[in-house]
Design an enzyme around this catalytic site. Structure first.
Site, mmCIF file in Angstrom:
data_model
loop_
_atom_site.group_PDB
_atom_site.id
_atom_site.type_symbol
_atom_site.label_atom_id
_atom_site.label_comp_id
_atom_site.label_asym_id
_atom_site.label_seq_id
_atom_site.Cartn_x
_atom_site.Cartn_y
_atom_site.Cartn_z
ATOM 1 N N ASP A 88 -20.033 24.327 17.879
ATOM 2 C CA ASP A 88 -20.443 25.126 19.112
ATOM 3 C C ASP A 88 -20.324 24.144 20.190
ATOM 4 O O ASP A 88 -20.071 22.930 20.266
ATOM 5 C CB ASP A 88 -22.024 25.387 18.920
ATOM 6 C CG ASP A 88 -22.690 25.924 20.113
ATOM 7 O OD1 ASP A 88 -22.138 26.954 20.801
ATOM 8 O OD2 ASP A 88 -23.771 25.603 20.574
ATOM 9 N N ASP A 90 -22.243 24.649 24.156
ATOM 10 C CA ASP A 90 -23.332 24.403 24.839
ATOM 11 C C ASP A 90 -24.325 23.978 24.101
ATOM 12 O O ASP A 90 -24.720 24.580 23.096
ATOM 13 C CB ASP A 90 -23.874 25.646 25.330
ATOM 14 C CG ASP A 90 -22.847 26.582 26.464
ATOM 15 O OD1 ASP A 90 -22.673 26.096 27.593
ATOM 16 O OD2 ASP A 90 -22.037 27.306 25.886
ATOM 17 N N GLU A 97 -26.229 24.407 29.056
ATOM 18 C CA GLU A 97 -25.997 25.838 28.873
ATOM 19 C C GLU A 97 -24.963 26.404 30.134
ATOM 20 O O GLU A 97 -25.772 26.395 31.238
ATOM 21 C CB GLU A 97 -27.110 26.782 28.765
ATOM 22 C CG GLU A 97 -27.935 26.286 27.511
ATOM 23 C CD GLU A 97 -27.200 26.915 26.067
ATOM 24 O OE1 GLU A 97 -26.431 27.740 26.055
ATOM 25 O OE2 GLU A 97 -27.500 26.147 25.059
ATOM 26 N N ARG A 133 -27.545 38.725 30.964
ATOM 27 C CA ARG A 133 -27.281 37.477 31.768
ATOM 28 C C ARG A 133 -25.886 37.512 32.522
ATOM 29 O O ARG A 133 -26.032 37.114 33.954
ATOM 30 C CB ARG A 133 -27.369 36.221 31.042
ATOM 31 C CG ARG A 133 -28.622 35.920 30.416
ATOM 32 C CD ARG A 133 -28.729 34.498 29.257
ATOM 33 N NE ARG A 133 -27.772 34.974 28.047
ATOM 34 C CZ ARG A 133 -27.492 34.299 27.215
ATOM 35 N NH1 ARG A 133 -27.626 32.840 27.571
ATOM 36 N NH2 ARG A 133 -26.843 34.627 26.094
ATOM 37 N N SER A 177 -17.633 29.078 20.552
ATOM 38 C CA SER A 177 -18.945 29.332 21.570
ATOM 39 C C SER A 177 -19.069 30.716 21.863
ATOM 40 O O SER A 177 -18.208 31.458 22.150
ATOM 41 C CB SER A 177 -18.488 28.433 22.941
ATOM 42 O OG SER A 177 -19.712 28.693 23.907
ATOM 43 N N LYS A 222 -18.309 33.498 14.743
ATOM 44 C CA LYS A 222 -18.363 32.223 14.423
ATOM 45 C C LYS A 222 -17.917 31.970 12.996
ATOM 46 O O LYS A 222 -17.028 31.236 12.650
ATOM 47 C CB LYS A 222 -19.418 31.568 14.943
ATOM 48 C CG LYS A 222 -19.807 31.397 16.593
ATOM 49 C CD LYS A 222 -20.763 30.544 16.986
ATOM 50 C CE LYS A 222 -20.783 30.161 18.340
ATOM 51 N NZ LYS A 222 -21.666 29.246 18.853
ATOM 52 N N ASP A 245 -26.577 24.262 17.542
ATOM 53 C CA ASP A 245 -27.886 24.152 17.708
ATOM 54 C C ASP A 245 -28.840 25.466 18.015
ATOM 55 O O ASP A 245 -29.992 25.526 18.008
ATOM 56 C CB ASP A 245 -28.139 23.567 19.309
ATOM 57 C CG ASP A 245 -27.832 24.514 20.468
ATOM 58 O OD1 ASP A 245 -28.822 24.711 21.374
ATOM 59 O OD2 ASP A 245 -26.572 24.930 20.658
ATOM 60 N N ASN A 248 -27.267 31.636 17.236
ATOM 61 C CA ASN A 248 -25.909 32.234 16.964
ATOM 62 C C ASN A 248 -24.974 31.371 16.127
ATOM 63 O O ASN A 248 -23.777 31.771 15.875
ATOM 64 C CB ASN A 248 -25.120 32.664 18.172
ATOM 65 C CG ASN A 248 -24.912 31.645 19.148
ATOM 66 O OD1 ASN A 248 -25.664 30.644 19.159
ATOM 67 N ND2 ASN A 248 -23.961 31.654 20.073
#
Length: 298
Positions: A88, A90, A97, A133, A177, A222, A245, A248
């Site tokens: 990953d 971020d 992020e 977002r 990502s 992913k 982390d 997802n």
């Protein structure tokens, strides 16, 4: 069969000393061998045992080392070194992020960061949270991406060493990502990843549109990319290490032979094979048995 318990501290706080090792040895079988990987930072404790009892050894060792700021992994010694890294970006390869930093440019970082946190905890469906977002970024000049990269994004300690070392030993490295290619392209090139996959930010007339390219790359994508890479390179899942982390990242962490939760959300730490709560990304190298003399500076 040989098992190995690896103790890893943060290189900035090398707390592994003779006393800590003695406490660990006291709960392991007689004849356990000590192999120092990096003075004060990492040590392997190698012993004969049944892999089905690894969880029991883990529990006993955690009790023995108490509240020492040390990460721990008990695993089979055979097959530790992986030939594929999937990571990953971020809050894993970088300390931020990216979408939160973009939102700061329109004064909405607090709102967006709260949504990001809930999505990473698995409390919100990732795809819809990303669309929500992204709409808040509409109208931003596209050049803000370069500004954020230059002024706000920092590589996670140990990231360069992780990539340089694994690539020097023949591993294929993929960055996947739920963020944006505008950032993964730069980070992948900087660290030396072999490929990067992410989402695309809509841009028209030099400004962000607030839209995200479909389909959105999330948890399922992913895992799918990891499965594809295993097939493409003729590898078994046991030969892959995945690190992330957030929620997802769960599916790829579960598929990989060694799934690592890096300073992760509780839902991720609960299911990963290994947790890094104290160390930096070089912990992934020590878990694979690399000694300090084998680690490249990056």
């Amino acid at each position: 069969m040989s098992l190995v318990a690896t103790l890893v501290a943060n290189p900035a706080r090398p707390v592994i000393d003779a006393d800590l090792v003695a406490r660990a040895l006291a709960v392991l079988p007689a004849g356990t061998r000590v192999n120092e990987l990096s003075a004060g930072t990492a040590v392997d404790l190698v012993f004969d045992g049944d892999p089905s009892h690894a969880a029991d050894h883990d529990t006993e060792l955690r009790a023995a080392i108490g509240d020492a700021p040390v990460d721990l992994l008990v695993q089979k010694r055979e097959g530790r070194r992986k030939r594929l890294l999937i990571a990953d970006m971020d809050s894993t390869m970088i300390g931020q992020e990216c979408i939160d930093e973009l939102a700061d440019a329109v004064g909405k970082k607090e709102i967006v960061a709260a949504i990001t946190e809930r999505a990473m905890r698995g409390e919100l469906e990732f795809e819809s949270a990303l669309r929500e977002r992204a709409t808040m970024l509409a109208g931003l000049e596209a050049g803000v991406v370069d500004t954020v990269l230059a002024e706000r994004i920092t590589l996670t300690p140990g990231a360069a060493a992780l990539l340089a070392t694994m690539k020097a030993h023949g591993a294929y490295c993929a960055l996947v990502s739920g963020g944006f290619t505008a950032f993964t392209g730069h980070i992948a090139a900087t660290l030396g990843f072999d490929e990067h996959r992410a989402n695309t930010l809509g841009i028209a007339d030099g400004r962000l549109t607030g839209k995200v390219g479909e389909p959105i790359l999330g948890r399922a994508a992913k895992r799918e990319r990891l499965a594809e890479l295993l097939a493409e390179h003729g590898l078994d899942a046991a030969e892959a290490i995945a690190v992330g982390d957030g929620a997802n990242d769960l599916a790829m962490i579960e598929l990989a032979g060694l799934g690592v939760a890096y300073h992760a959300k509780p839902s991720v730490a609960a299911v990963a094979d290994a947790r890094v709560d104290h160390g930096d990304l070089t912990a992934l190298l020590y878990f694979q048995g690399y000694g300090a003399h084998e680690i490249s500076g990056g």
